[in-house]
Design a protein around this motif. Sequence first.
Motif, PDB file in Angstrom:
ATOM      1  N   ALA A 126      62.452  51.074  25.266  1.00 14.98           N
ATOM      2  CA  ALA A 126      60.744  51.062  24.827  1.00 14.98           C
ATOM      3  C   ALA A 126      60.903  52.188  24.167  1.00 14.98           C
ATOM      4  O   ALA A 126      60.063  51.705  22.859  1.00 14.98           O
ATOM      5  CB  ALA A 126      60.212  51.130  26.504  1.00 14.98           C
ATOM      6  N   PHE A 127      61.213  53.405  23.980  1.00 16.69           N
ATOM      7  CA  PHE A 127      60.541  54.367  23.163  1.00 16.69           C
ATOM      8  C   PHE A 127      61.606  53.817  21.741  1.00 16.69           C
ATOM      9  O   PHE A 127      61.034  54.150  20.486  1.00 16.69           O
ATOM     10  CB  PHE A 127      60.964  55.648  23.775  1.00 16.69           C
ATOM     11  CG  PHE A 127      60.430  56.350  24.740  1.00 16.69           C
ATOM     12  CD1 PHE A 127      58.861  56.493  24.780  1.00 16.69           C
ATOM     13  CD2 PHE A 127      60.010  56.431  26.157  1.00 16.69           C
ATOM     14  CE1 PHE A 127      57.844  56.379  25.528  1.00 16.69           C
ATOM     15  CE2 PHE A 127      59.916  57.246  27.196  1.00 16.69           C
ATOM     16  CZ  PHE A 127      58.277  57.332  26.387  1.00 16.69           C
ATOM     17  N   LYS A 128      62.949  53.124  22.219  1.00 17.51           N
ATOM     18  CA  LYS A 128      63.593  53.044  20.568  1.00 17.51           C
ATOM     19  C   LYS A 128      62.490  52.337  19.477  1.00 17.51           C
ATOM     20  O   LYS A 128      62.537  52.305  18.216  1.00 17.51           O
ATOM     21  CB  LYS A 128      64.983  52.408  21.265  1.00 17.51           C
ATOM     22  CG  LYS A 128      65.970  52.443  19.823  1.00 17.51           C
ATOM     23  CD  LYS A 128      67.519  52.019  19.995  1.00 17.51           C
ATOM     24  CE  LYS A 128      68.391  52.052  19.283  1.00 17.51           C
ATOM     25  NZ  LYS A 128      69.634  52.264  19.605  1.00 17.51           N
ATOM     26  N   GLU A 129      62.223  51.320  20.131  1.00 16.19           N
ATOM     27  CA  GLU A 129      61.318  49.643  19.623  1.00 16.19           C
ATOM     28  C   GLU A 129      60.349  50.651  18.423  1.00 16.19           C
ATOM     29  O   GLU A 129      59.522  50.480  18.021  1.00 16.19           O
ATOM     30  CB  GLU A 129      61.666  48.534  21.116  1.00 16.19           C
ATOM     31  CG  GLU A 129      59.803  47.533  19.747  1.00 16.19           C
ATOM     32  CD  GLU A 129      61.153  47.526  18.469  1.00 16.19           C
ATOM     33  OE1 GLU A 129      60.185  46.522  17.566  1.00 16.19           O
ATOM     34  OE2 GLU A 129      62.276  47.265  18.938  1.00 16.19           O
ATOM     35  N   ILE A 130      59.728  51.494  19.743  1.00 18.30           N
ATOM     36  CA  ILE A 130      58.394  51.932  19.136  1.00 18.30           C
ATOM     37  C   ILE A 130      58.768  53.145  18.353  1.00 18.30           C
ATOM     38  O   ILE A 130      57.916  53.383  17.063  1.00 18.30           O
ATOM     39  CB  ILE A 130      58.034  53.223  20.517  1.00 18.30           C
ATOM     40  CG1 ILE A 130      56.976  52.279  21.351  1.00 18.30           C
ATOM     41  CG2 ILE A 130      56.592  54.054  19.622  1.00 18.30           C
ATOM     42  CD1 ILE A 130      56.796  53.357  23.255  1.00 18.30           C
ATOM     43  N   LEU A 131      59.791  54.399  18.664  1.00 21.60           N
ATOM     44  CA  LEU A 131      60.043  55.124  16.883  1.00 21.60           C
ATOM     45  C   LEU A 131      60.686  53.900  15.732  1.00 21.60           C
ATOM     46  O   LEU A 131      59.836  54.381  14.667  1.00 21.60           O
ATOM     47  CB  LEU A 131      61.091  55.882  17.449  1.00 21.60           C
ATOM     48  CG  LEU A 131      61.172  56.761  18.474  1.00 21.60           C
ATOM     49  CD1 LEU A 131      62.136  57.675  19.326  1.00 21.60           C
ATOM     50  CD2 LEU A 131      59.811  57.910  18.170  1.00 21.60           C
ATOM     51  N   SER A 132      61.298  52.851  16.064  1.00 24.44           N
ATOM     52  CA  SER A 132      61.629  51.955  14.981  1.00 24.44           C
ATOM     53  C   SER A 132      60.770  51.558  14.444  1.00 24.44           C
ATOM     54  O   SER A 132      60.346  51.761  12.996  1.00 24.44           O
ATOM     55  CB  SER A 132      62.124  51.221  15.482  1.00 24.44           C
ATOM     56  OG  SER A 132      63.655  51.198  15.860  1.00 24.44           O
ATOM     57  N   GLN A 133      59.505  51.046  15.194  1.00 25.47           N
ATOM     58  CA  GLN A 133      58.303  50.842  14.636  1.00 25.47           C
ATOM     59  C   GLN A 133      57.331  51.368  13.888  1.00 25.47           C
ATOM     60  O   GLN A 133      57.076  52.200  12.302  1.00 25.47           O
ATOM     61  CB  GLN A 133      57.439  49.700  15.520  1.00 25.47           C
ATOM     62  CG  GLN A 133      58.111  48.600  16.162  1.00 25.47           C
ATOM     63  CD  GLN A 133      56.424  47.495  17.153  1.00 25.47           C
ATOM     64  OE1 GLN A 133      55.905  48.463  17.676  1.00 25.47           O
ATOM     65  NE2 GLN A 133      57.805  47.009  18.158  1.00 25.47           N
ATOM     66  N   ALA A 134      57.162  52.984  14.012  1.00 25.62           N
ATOM     67  CA  ALA A 134      56.729  54.058  13.926  1.00 25.62           C
ATOM     68  C   ALA A 134      57.593  54.272  12.511  1.00 25.62           C
ATOM     69  O   ALA A 134      56.863  54.870  11.436  1.00 25.62           O
ATOM     70  CB  ALA A 134      56.646  55.163  14.737  1.00 25.62           C
ATOM     71  N   LEU A 135      58.818  54.384  12.526  1.00 29.75           N
ATOM     72  CA  LEU A 135      59.619  55.369  11.272  1.00 29.75           C
ATOM     73  C   LEU A 135      58.937  53.826   9.813  1.00 29.75           C
ATOM     74  O   LEU A 135      59.839  53.681   8.648  1.00 29.75           O
ATOM     75  CB  LEU A 135      60.447  54.921  11.024  1.00 29.75           C
ATOM     76  CG  LEU A 135      61.139  56.059  12.421  1.00 29.75           C
ATOM     77  CD1 LEU A 135      62.480  55.793  12.171  1.00 29.75           C
ATOM     78  CD2 LEU A 135      60.378  57.120  11.676  1.00 29.75           C
ATOM     79  N   GLU A 136      58.685  52.204  10.089  1.00 25.64           N
ATOM     80  CA  GLU A 136      59.403  51.819   9.316  1.00 25.64           C
ATOM     81  C   GLU A 136      57.448  52.081   8.494  1.00 25.64           C
ATOM     82  O   GLU A 136      57.722  51.381   7.453  1.00 25.64           O
ATOM     83  CB  GLU A 136      59.705  49.965   9.817  1.00 25.64           C
ATOM     84  CG  GLU A 136      60.126  49.482  10.548  1.00 25.64           C
ATOM     85  CD  GLU A 136      60.446  48.318  11.176  1.00 25.64           C
ATOM     86  OE1 GLU A 136      59.276  47.219  11.123  1.00 25.64           O
ATOM     87  OE2 GLU A 136      61.054  47.620  11.977  1.00 25.64           O
ATOM     88  N   GLU A 137      55.989  51.950   9.187  1.00 24.69           N
ATOM     89  CA  GLU A 137      55.043  52.869   9.114  1.00 24.69           C
ATOM     90  C   GLU A 137      55.034  53.362   7.961  1.00 24.69           C
ATOM     91  O   GLU A 137      55.999  54.297   7.393  1.00 24.69           O
ATOM     92  CB  GLU A 137      53.836  52.933   9.818  1.00 24.69           C
ATOM     93  CG  GLU A 137      53.902  51.960  11.194  1.00 24.69           C
ATOM     94  CD  GLU A 137      53.052  51.758  12.331  1.00 24.69           C
ATOM     95  OE1 GLU A 137      52.796  53.045  12.446  1.00 24.69           O
ATOM     96  OE2 GLU A 137      52.893  51.634  12.893  1.00 24.69           O
TER      97      GLU A 137
END
Length: 98
Positions: free
Chosen positions: A87-98
């Motif tokens: 779950a956190f991995k997905e959140i981190l991935s999305q944050a890095l894309e922004e």
Amino acid sequence: MVSLTKVSKAFSDNNRLKILEFLSAGQRNVTDVAENLKVEENLASHHLRVLADLGFLQNDKKGRQVFYRINEKKFVSLIKDISKNPAFKEILSQALEE
């Protein structure tokens, strides 16, 4: 590995977040931190100690003064630990894309 409960408690304090932001510009002593936060030195020292005890800060003694700086390796380690959780991995991935 540091307990995420302890980390979240440490980061839930606004003064500690301000300290991390302030130290991102370079190392500072307790007096500098207290002046930046507009608090007494003993309170600034307490917040610095909490962050240092968790490993997020390192310090250097120069004479009688102690200068604190961010421990970048600890933050990298925290991010790696958090990213192991899907779950956190997905959140981190999305944050890095922004």
